[in-house]
Scaffold this active site. Structure first.
Site, short mmCIF file in Angstrom:
data_model
loop_
_atom_site.label_atom_id
_atom_site.label_comp_id
_atom_site.label_asym_id
_atom_site.label_seq_id
_atom_site.Cartn_x
_atom_site.Cartn_y
_atom_site.Cartn_z
CB VAL A 1 39.09 47.16 34.06
CG1 VAL A 1 40.01 46.10 34.61
CG2 VAL A 1 38.84 48.24 35.10
CB CYS A 2 41.78 45.23 29.47
SG CYS A 2 43.46 45.89 29.40
CB ALA A 3 44.21 41.04 30.88
#
Length: 191
Positions: free
Chosen positions: A65-67
């Site tokens: 996951v990231c932004a």
């Protein structure tokens, strides 16, 4: 280059308890809010964490996951090149929050940390503006600074990488005390 599998928000939410969730944002962004149960392993530390991520992947599915999905996609490709199959969260934490799901924050963490994309936009805009102003007021050669930033942004878009983000990630406000890589790696080993 293959595109990593993307899990939709609703699918990730229903499977969250069975996934090893790795957040590849900076510790500062992570502290500002992350998907429940996420472990913070910044993108620039993925190679160092590879044995522990591989260990977790041998025991179950790994969600990265990231932004927004760009950095997690890069992390998934790095991991795939090293024989680790992962998926990315479609739309990242931004889409998770926009869908009405809670983001967890460490005790005492700031509530409004700026995302890396916003930090890059501010820095690039400020440097371009400074280059133009100095080019007009001091010497035209200063406009080369603005041209350099523009070239960097084009390169960033073409390669889906960002040197400015890599530099900004090393600043103290993006590496607050309280988010420990060793702690995340130990959690991966125990899975």
């Amino acid at each position: 280059m293959t595109t990593p599998e993307a899990l939709a928000i609703h699918e990730a939410r229903t499977r969250l308890h069975e996934l090893t969730n790795i957040d590849v944002r900076t510790p500062g962004e992570f502290a500002g809010g992350h998907v429940p149960g996420a472990l913070n392993i910044p993108l620039d530390r993925i190679a160092q964490a590879l044995p522990d991520i591989r260990h977790a992947a041998d025991r179950g599915d790994v969600l990265v996951v990231c932004a927004s999905g760009a950095r997690s996609g890069n992390a998934c490709r790095i991991l795939a090149e090293n024989g680790v199959t992962t998926a990315t969260l479609s739309g990242g934490t931004g889409a998770w929050a926009a869908d009405g799901h809670e983001l967890h924050r460490p005790q005492g963490a700031p509530r409004a940390a700026w995302g890396m994309e916003r930090q890059v936009r501010l820095t690039a805009g400020a440097v371009v503006l400074l280059g133009i102003l100095l080019g007009v007021l001091v010497h035209p050669a200063f406009q080369l600074v603005s041209a350099g930033i523009a070239a960097g942004l084009v390169f960033s878009a073409l390669t889906n990488t960002c040197g400015m983000a890599a530099l900004l990630a090393k600043l103290p406000h993006n590496r607050p005390r309280g988010v420990d890589l060793e702690e995340s790696l130990a959690a991966l080993r125990s899975r």
